[in-house]
Each structure stands twice: as structure tokens, then as C-alpha cells.
Design an enzyme around this catalytic site. Structure first.
Site, PDB file in Angstrom:
ATOM      1  N   ARG A  51      -0.436 -15.794 -14.197  1.00 38.75           N
ATOM      2  CA  ARG A  51       0.169 -16.429 -15.376  1.00 38.75           C
ATOM      3  C   ARG A  51       0.140 -17.955 -15.297  1.00 38.75           C
ATOM      4  O   ARG A  51       0.137 -18.635 -16.301  1.00 38.75           O
ATOM      5  CB  ARG A  51       1.632 -15.998 -15.523  1.00 38.75           C
ATOM      6  CG  ARG A  51       1.833 -14.614 -16.051  1.00 38.75           C
ATOM      7  CD  ARG A  51       3.270 -14.223 -15.901  1.00 38.75           C
ATOM      8  NE  ARG A  51       3.712 -14.470 -14.516  1.00 38.75           N
ATOM      9  CZ  ARG A  51       4.909 -14.216 -14.043  1.00 38.75           C
ATOM     10  NH1 ARG A  51       5.831 -13.726 -14.837  1.00 38.75           N
ATOM     11  NH2 ARG A  51       5.208 -14.451 -12.778  1.00 38.75           N
ATOM     12  N   ASP A 177      -5.480   1.930   1.366  1.00 37.29           N
ATOM     13  CA  ASP A 177      -4.585   1.981   2.514  1.00 37.29           C
ATOM     14  C   ASP A 177      -5.379   1.320   3.633  1.00 37.29           C
ATOM     15  O   ASP A 177      -6.346   1.893   4.135  1.00 37.29           O
ATOM     16  CB  ASP A 177      -4.238   3.429   2.891  1.00 37.29           C
ATOM     17  CG  ASP A 177      -3.228   3.465   4.040  1.00 37.29           C
ATOM     18  OD1 ASP A 177      -3.317   2.596   4.923  1.00 37.29           O
ATOM     19  OD2 ASP A 177      -2.355   4.344   4.047  1.00 37.29           O
ATOM     20  N   HIS A 178      -4.990   0.088   3.988  1.00 33.34           N
ATOM     21  CA  HIS A 178      -5.882  -0.689   4.858  1.00 33.34           C
ATOM     22  C   HIS A 178      -6.010  -0.065   6.251  1.00 33.34           C
ATOM     23  O   HIS A 178      -6.934  -0.393   6.984  1.00 33.34           O
ATOM     24  CB  HIS A 178      -5.474  -2.157   4.925  1.00 33.34           C
ATOM     25  CG  HIS A 178      -4.188  -2.409   5.605  1.00 33.34           C
ATOM     26  ND1 HIS A 178      -2.983  -2.328   4.966  1.00 33.34           N
ATOM     27  CD2 HIS A 178      -3.915  -2.739   6.882  1.00 33.34           C
ATOM     28  CE1 HIS A 178      -2.028  -2.593   5.825  1.00 33.34           C
ATOM     29  NE2 HIS A 178      -2.547  -2.853   6.998  1.00 33.34           N
ATOM     30  N   GLU A 216       5.990  -2.649  15.421  1.00 32.92           N
ATOM     31  CA  GLU A 216       5.887  -4.054  15.053  1.00 32.92           C
ATOM     32  C   GLU A 216       6.967  -4.844  15.783  1.00 32.92           C
ATOM     33  O   GLU A 216       8.032  -4.294  16.088  1.00 32.92           O
ATOM     34  CB  GLU A 216       6.076  -4.218  13.541  1.00 32.92           C
ATOM     35  CG  GLU A 216       5.001  -3.535  12.725  1.00 32.92           C
ATOM     36  CD  GLU A 216       5.283  -3.640  11.232  1.00 32.92           C
ATOM     37  OE1 GLU A 216       4.709  -4.509  10.581  1.00 32.92           O
ATOM     38  OE2 GLU A 216       6.101  -2.845  10.747  1.00 32.92           O
ATOM     39  N   HIS A 240       0.605   5.155   5.704  1.00 35.10           N
ATOM     40  CA  HIS A 240      -0.258   4.835   6.852  1.00 35.10           C
ATOM     41  C   HIS A 240      -0.242   5.928   7.931  1.00 35.10           C
ATOM     42  O   HIS A 240      -1.290   6.391   8.375  1.00 35.10           O
ATOM     43  CB  HIS A 240       0.167   3.509   7.490  1.00 35.10           C
ATOM     44  CG  HIS A 240       0.205   2.369   6.530  1.00 35.10           C
ATOM     45  ND1 HIS A 240      -0.799   2.115   5.643  1.00 35.10           N
ATOM     46  CD2 HIS A 240       1.130   1.403   6.311  1.00 35.10           C
ATOM     47  CE1 HIS A 240      -0.503   1.042   4.923  1.00 35.10           C
ATOM     48  NE2 HIS A 240       0.671   0.594   5.308  1.00 35.10           N
ATOM     49  N   LYS A 331      10.399  -1.721  13.185  1.00 34.10           N
ATOM     50  CA  LYS A 331      10.371  -3.192  13.247  1.00 34.10           C
ATOM     51  C   LYS A 331      11.118  -3.644  14.485  1.00 34.10           C
ATOM     52  O   LYS A 331      12.016  -2.956  14.964  1.00 34.10           O
ATOM     53  CB  LYS A 331      11.081  -3.782  12.028  1.00 34.10           C
ATOM     54  CG  LYS A 331      10.599  -3.239  10.699  1.00 34.10           C
ATOM     55  CD  LYS A 331       9.423  -4.008  10.220  1.00 34.10           C
ATOM     56  CE  LYS A 331       8.974  -3.529   8.858  1.00 34.10           C
ATOM     57  NZ  LYS A 331       7.620  -3.925   8.549  1.00 34.10           N
TER      58      LYS A 331
END
Ligand SMILES: NC(=O)c1ccc[n+]([C@@H]2O[C@H](COP(=O)([O-])OP(=O)(O)OC[C@H]3O[C@@H](n4cnc5c(N)ncnc54)[C@H](OP(=O)(O)O)[C@@H]3O)[C@@H](O)[C@H]2O)c1
Length: 484
Positions: A51, A177-178, A216, A240, A331
Site C-alpha cells: 500500500r 512449507d519451507h 529453537e 512443519h 522456544k
């Protein structure tokens, strides 16, 4: 070894949300690397769109800055960046209004692949898909690329799929989905289906259990309020970890093509049994020193959302009957590490006197860091003193085995975007897969919501709550160490 570069056909790629975080962090630096590798043909163009008001020159500067901030060594290639940004254009478009769409349509060229990357929130997918058709920006060969989240439950996923399918055919929709774009994940299929060694052992006669870990070290700080609406189950397991589970567990497809592979993955998801709540552990990281707790990061002192989840699940078919699959992700854990470990059964009887240890072959597939595969085997400890046995890894780190060529391996986003131009959907999720994954996930979430389960606190820098270790201890097993 000579690196093989296979160029794609010329394309126009429009990135909606071309100024956003994902575009700047992943998509544009990835495209620059493919440009340098020679995969992006001369006539191809990238059109950023959002935008905000920018002209081409300003957008090119945004992309230069993004490569400078998020690129690797290639950011030193100033001449390459100059040549790359010449391919970039910008069109101001509001997904929810009609401004800019005619201009965008006017930029499209016949005979060139048109791809549209929806790098915006899912609430805009329907608006963009509808306007792409109404303003004749898309043609019937166009492809659209959409990012997770694909809904937050079965109902919303169905609605999202219905919206996309009302404007595009399934063979035009590329759901990224990487994890599927990672080199090791594809290697997993090569290992299974390209070697005679493993496939005969790939069943409940020889495999004791399988562990999938995505750990992670970062917390959710900065995007805590957003994350708090999903949690580890929705954000990681439903997509994942589920995709990894499918690739490990699926039957051999009749051939390596998109629908054959996705049909087999779908069968796995549909065969997943409901998860018993005794086989489920959820956690939230605690505060440590001046580091905030999960609830502080999420800005909700009463949040019940999990930043960690571990669960045991089963696949109800002949191959996997009785084999537990243990999944965990979280995490602020002790290391950033993702791996799949296939733990084979022990021998049952040792012929070596005094050898009381349970030796097991373990095939560990490391997704990050340091992508590679190692196979734990039992050998004789070198030296005199009789037959003492030790377990050692036969390591196949790609960077070591393949030398400099491994450095040219495209990262997950690069590979997947190029697959869009190649028209290859094998590594993308089909709509029915996504819906089946939610159909399995929804009752698990509904179960803990109905019970009012409170996630267990865990110390940052650990392997999660103690109950996660207990989940395996009860089965006389243990998690593999989380290490970088
Ligand atoms: N960031 C990641 O690493 C990551 C990873 C996986 C998935 N995703 C998903 O990818 C999508 C994009 O994430 P992001 O982190 O890049 O978000 P972001 O940083 O907020 O960027 C959003 C982009 O969309 C544009 N935009 C917003 N409203 C618009 C409208 N009405 N019309 C046209 N453009 C509009 C914004 O620019 P203007 O404000 O100028 O319009 C901006 O370029 C989300 O669905 C996210 O869940 C992101």
C-alpha cells in the site's frame, strides 16, 4: 564436482507485501542468490507491491538494504546487486481497494510465467485472489504462492482453501512449507527410496521408535502477542513437524511426482491416531535474570498458550503398528537444532561377554544447523583388552562430503520459489493435506482447552519441562540430547 545450474523459463513475479519482513528477510535475498547463480533468465522481472507509496528507485533501495541486512557473503557483490535491482519494479496496490490493479495488469506480459507471492496476512488472500482475476492480472497458467498460517483450525483452513479455489485451480496454488525445501529433507527421500539398505528395515520389525525435534533458542519476544494466538501446536506441529513425519512414514510413491508423493503423505496423516492426553506435555518458558518469561513476552499474565510441546503419536497401519513417534518443539531451549532420529531396535542378544549396554543403530537426519545425516553403528573399541564395543557415528555432513558444491546448494526458500516457476508442486502442500492435518490437530487442542490444562514452566536453556523427559522414561526410552 561441477555445480549444475538449471535456469527456469522467464517469469514475472509479483510479491504482494513486497516491503514486508518475509519479503526482505527471505524472498528477495533468496532471489538475488538465484540471480547470481544464473537460474533467473534475463527477461525475468520482480514486481514489489504494497500500500505504501514508492517509485522503482525507492523500492530498489529497499531491496539493496534488505540484501545488506539479511544476505550472506553475496552482499559484497555490489556489481551483482546493481544488475539484480535493475529487474525490480514497484506498483502501489491496496489489496482491499481497486487502486493500482489496472496498472499492475498493464505490466503483465504474454508468454511469460506469471507468479504471485502472497507475502501478506491470510485475511488478504481472498481480496488479492479475487482482484487478480477481476482485473485480468492473472491468466489461466498463473501460479499463486501462499504462506503459512493456512488457517488456525479445520474450519478456517477449509474456508481459506475454498476462497483460493474459487479463483485458482489446485494445480495453480503453491502452499509453502519451507521445511520441505531443505536439502536434507529431500535427501531423506533419496536415502529411503534410493538405497537398498534402509527400506527393508523401515518398519515395526526393526524400528523401535522415531523422534522428531525442532528446538529453537529464541523466545517469542517482539511478536509475543501474535504468537500467543497460535502456540507451538498450531505454529510448528500442525505444519512443519507433520510434514517431516509424513516423509519419514509414507509408503514409496509409485513415482517422484507431485500428486503421487502428496497422496502418500495424505494417507499417513489420515492414519494418525488421536493423541491420548497422557502422551502430551505442554510448557511455557520461565523468566531468567532480566529475560522475560513467556507470559511477559506474550503480554498476557494468564496465557495458557504453549511455547513448548512434546507428544507421542501412532500411525495406524501395518508398517508402523506399535512404533511410537515422539515429536517435540519449543522456544528458548538449550540449542538451535532440528533433527529426525530413527532409532532401530536393539539386538536382543549379545555374543560379546561383559557387553551389557543396549547398542542401537540410530539414523539421525539433521535439518539445522550443519545439515547432514549420520548413522550410529557399533564397533570394537580400538586397542587390546578384548572385545569392548562402542557406538560411533558414521557422519555424512554434506559440507564435508560434497566440498564447495555444498555451499551453492540453494536454501529452502530459493529452491521452492524456483520450483514455482518450474511448475513442480512436489514440495508444496496440497489443500487436502492441510485440512487432514487440522482434522488431527483440532481435537487435541479442544481436549486441553476443555480440561483447562495449564502449561508446565520450564527453565530457558534446558530441554523443556521435566514431564517431557518423563514421557519417554515411562516407555523406557529417552530423548536424544539437544545440541548444536
Ligand atoms: N516474517 C516471516 O519470517 C514469516 C515466516 C513465515 C510466514 N510468514 C507469513 O507471511 C506473511 C507476511 O508476513 P510478514 O512478516 O512479511 O508481514 P509484515 O512485515 O507485516 O508485512 C506485510 C506486508 O503486507 C503489506 N500490506 C499490508 N496490508 C496490505 C494491503 N491491504 N494491501 C497491500 N499490501 C498490504 C505491507 O505493506 P504496506 O503496509 O505498505 O501495505 C507489507 O509489505 C504473513 O502471513 C506471515 O504470517 C512470515
Amino acid at each position: 564436482m561441477v555445480s549444475r545450474v538449471i535456469p527456469v523459463d522467464p517469469f514475472d513475479l509479483v510479491i504482494f507485501g513486497g516491503t514486508g519482513d518475509l519479503a526482505r528477510r527471505k524472498i528477495l535475498p533468496g532471489l538475488f542468490r538465484r540471480f547470481r547463480a544464473g537460474t533467473m533468465p534475463e527477461e525475468s522481472r520482480i514486481i514489489g507491491s504494497a500500500r505504501s507509496e514508492h517509485d522503482d528507485a525507492e523500492y530498489r533501495q529497499i531491496v539493496r538494504d534488505a540484501i545488506g541486512e539479511f544476505g550472506g557473503d553475496e552482499k559484497e557483490d555490489k556489481a551483482g546487486i546493481d544488475a539484480f535491482v535493475e529487474r525490480l519494479h514497484y506498483v502501489r496496490v491496496d489489496a482491499k481497494g481497486d487502486d493500482g490493479w489496472k496498472e499492475l495488469a498493464g505490466m503483465m506480459r504474454d508468454g511469460i510465467i506469471r507468479a504471485f507471492y502472497f507475502s501478506v496476512g491470510p485475511s488478504l488472500f481472498g481480496d488479492i485472489a479475487e482482484r487478480l482475476n477481476r482485473f485480468d492480472v492473472a491468466d489461466d497458467k498463473s501460479r499463486i504462492v501462499v504462506e503459512k498460517p493456512f488457517g488456525r483450525d479445520l474450519q478456517s483452513a477449509k474456508e481459506l482453501n475454498a476462497t483460493l479455489r474459487s479463483h485458482f485451480r489446485e494445480d495453480q496454488i503453491y502452499r509453502i512449507d519451507h521445511y520441505l525445501g531443505k536439502e536434507t529433507v529431500q535427501n531423506l527421500m533419496a536415502i529411503r527410496f534410493g538405497n537398498v539398505l534402509f527400506e527393508p528395515l523401515w518398519n515395526n520389525h526393526y524400528i523401535d521408535h522415531i523422534q522428531i525435534t525442532v528446538a529453537e533458542t529464541v523466545g517469542v519476544g517482539g511478536r509475543g502477542a501474535y504468537y500467543d494466538k497460535s502456540g507451538a501446536m498450531r505454529d510448528m506441529v500442525q505444519n512443519h513437524l507433520m510434514q517431516l513425519l509424513c516423509l519419514i512414514a509414507m509408503e514409496a510413491p509409485s513415482q517422484f511426482d507431485a500428486d503421487a508423493v502428496r497422496d502418500e503423505k495424505l494417507k499417513v496423516i489420515r492414519a494418525l491416531q488421536p493423541v491420548d492426553y497422557h502422551h502430551l506435555v505442554r510448557g511455557q518458558y520461565d523468566a531468567e535474570g532480566d529475560q522475560p518469561s513467556y507470559r511477559e513476552d506474550a503480554e498476557d499474565p494468564r496465557s495458557f498458550t504453549e511455547s513448548f510441546i512434546a507428544l507421542r503419536c501412532h500411525i495406524a497401519n501395518w508398517r508402523w503398528a506399535g512404533v511410537p513417534f515422539y515429536l517435540r518443539t519449543g522456544k528458548k531451549l538449550k540449542a538451535r537444532s532440528s533433527e529426525i532420529a530413527v532409532v532401530f531396535q536393539d539386538l536382543g542378544h549379545s555374543i560379546f561377554e561383559g557387553d551389557e549396554k543396549r547398542h542401537r543403530n540410530i539414523l539421525a537426519i539433521r535439518l539445522q544447523p550443519n545439515e547432514g545425516i549420520d548413522l550410529q553403528v557399533t564397533i570394537k573399541e580400538p586397542g587390546p583388552g578384548g572385545m569392548r564395543l562402542i557406538d560411533v557415528p558414521l557422519d555424512m555432513t554434506f559440507a564435508d562430503a560434497l566440498g564447495p558444491e555444498a555451499e551453492d546448494v540453494p536454501d529452502a526458500y530459493e529452491r521452492l520459489i524456483m520450483d514455482v516457476f518450474r511448475g513442480n508442486q512436489t514440495l508444496f502442500m496440497r489443500g487436502d493435506e492441510v485440512e487432514a492435518a487440522w482434522a488431527w490437530t483440532d481435537p487435541i487442542i479442544a481436549g486441553w482447552e476443555a480440561r483447562g490444562d495449564v502449561p508446565k514452566l520450564y527453565e530457558p536453556g534446558t530441554a523443556g519441562p521435566d514431564d517431557s523427559a518423563m514421557l519417554l522414561h515411562r516407555d523406557n526410552r529417552r530423548w536424544r540430547d539437544i545440541k548444536a
